[in-house]
Design a protein around this motif. Structure first.
Motif, PDB file in Angstrom:
ATOM      1  N   ALA A 187      -2.471   7.178   0.550  1.00  0.00           N
ATOM      2  CA  ALA A 187      -3.406   6.241  -0.075  1.00  0.00           C
ATOM      3  C   ALA A 187      -4.815   6.824  -0.115  1.00  0.00           C
ATOM      4  O   ALA A 187      -5.549   6.649  -1.094  1.00  0.00           O
TER       5      ALA A 187
ATOM      6  N   SER B 195      -9.523   7.045   6.591  1.00  0.00           N
ATOM      7  CA  SER B 195      -8.497   6.644   7.553  1.00  0.00           C
ATOM      8  C   SER B 195      -8.610   7.486   8.815  1.00  0.00           C
ATOM      9  O   SER B 195      -9.460   8.379   8.919  1.00  0.00           O
TER      10      SER B 195
ATOM     11  N   GLN C 228      -1.573   6.153   6.559  1.00  0.00           N
ATOM     12  CA  GLN C 228      -1.647   5.957   5.109  1.00  0.00           C
ATOM     13  C   GLN C 228      -2.376   7.099   4.394  1.00  0.00           C
ATOM     14  O   GLN C 228      -3.169   6.888   3.469  1.00  0.00           O
TER      15      GLN C 228
ATOM     16  N   GLU D 269      -2.261  -1.017  -4.358  1.00  0.00           N
ATOM     17  CA  GLU D 269      -1.433  -0.497  -3.259  1.00  0.00           C
ATOM     18  C   GLU D 269      -2.291   0.182  -2.190  1.00  0.00           C
ATOM     19  O   GLU D 269      -2.026   0.027  -0.990  1.00  0.00           O
ATOM     20  N   CYS D 270      -3.303   0.919  -2.610  1.00  0.00           N
ATOM     21  CA  CYS D 270      -4.183   1.572  -1.642  1.00  0.00           C
ATOM     22  C   CYS D 270      -4.994   0.560  -0.839  1.00  0.00           C
ATOM     23  O   CYS D 270      -5.197   0.727   0.372  1.00  0.00           O
TER      24      CYS D 270
ATOM     25  N   ALA E 266      -2.715  -0.963   1.658  1.00  0.00           N
ATOM     26  CA  ALA E 266      -2.380  -0.016   2.717  1.00  0.00           C
ATOM     27  C   ALA E 266      -3.525   0.178   3.704  1.00  0.00           C
ATOM     28  O   ALA E 266      -3.312   0.241   4.924  1.00  0.00           O
ATOM     29  N   LEU E 267      -4.753   0.266   3.199  1.00  0.00           N
ATOM     30  CA  LEU E 267      -5.877   0.646   4.049  1.00  0.00           C
ATOM     31  C   LEU E 267      -6.831  -0.487   4.406  1.00  0.00           C
ATOM     32  O   LEU E 267      -7.568  -0.385   5.382  1.00  0.00           O
TER      33      LEU E 267
END
Length: 206
Positions: free
Chosen positions: A30, A132, A27, A188-189, A192-193
């Protein structure tokens, strides 16, 4: 009268968000999006920014979308050390700085930077929707290690409001606008994370 800031002497660390990592990191877009948001806030609030690359000759420069938005006075350093705590950074970092860190990889360079900063007496915030690794399974273990060492694990939006603390501050309108502008992207971030609220619950019990 506005309240005293909770995050005194803030500084933003951007760790190794480089061209060669774009396809390898879980990701990655993100992480970049969250970093962009924090860079915008740093500009509004005059927060010093520090950015590093890991062996730039082999792994490339900071990704262009971030590089073009770095403030003119950003402290930029290339390194072979995994930690961002290299002389070029430390000589410019306020000894009282509260450091907020985003970047990669969570279990290597972000972790070692955090541990070094804590050992030097800094308060450290790690942004969950801004870090990440190549393997996503590394992330919760790294976050746990950093939290156990004394770092504060938070999210980008929570950090923004903690940094502001008081809506009477003159900069609040700009920060509130930034939050509103990025509302969908922030969601959304986080998805995603961080994952769903159920999945995130497991990490919150670190």
């Amino acid at each position: 009268m506005s309240a005293q800031p909770r995050i005194a002497h803030p500084a933003l660390f951007i760790c190794d968000l480089q061209e060669r990592f774009q396809k390898a990191i879980f990701q990655f877009p993100a992480v970049v999006a969250t970093t962009q948001k924090l860079l915008s806030a740093a500009s509004v609030l005059s927060v010093p920014v520090f950015a590093t690359t890991q062996n730039k000759r082999a792994l490339g420069d900071t990704v262009p979308e971030l590089l073009k938005n770095l403030p003119a006075d950003t402290v930029i350093a290339d390194k072979t050390l995994f930690s961002m705590c290299v002389p070029e950074v430390l000589e410019k970092l306020d000894e009282k700085a509260t450091v907020t860190i985003v970047g990669i990889e969570s279990h290597i360079c972000v972790l070692q930077t955090t541990l070094d900063l804590l050992e030097r007496g800094h308060k450290v915030y790690v942004v969950r929707d801004g870090v990440s690794s190549c393997n996503p399974q590394e992330i919760p273990t790294a976050l746990a290690r950093m939290q156990q060492a004394g770092a504060i694990v938070t999210t980008s939006e929570s950090w923004l409001f903690e940094l502001m603390r008081d809506s009477s501050r003159p900069e609040f309108k700009a920060i509130a606008g930034l939050v509103k502008e990025n509302k969908q992207l922030t969601k959304e971030c986080l998805e995603a994370l961080v994952g769903s609220s159920t999945e995130a619950g497991g990490i919150s019990k670190l």
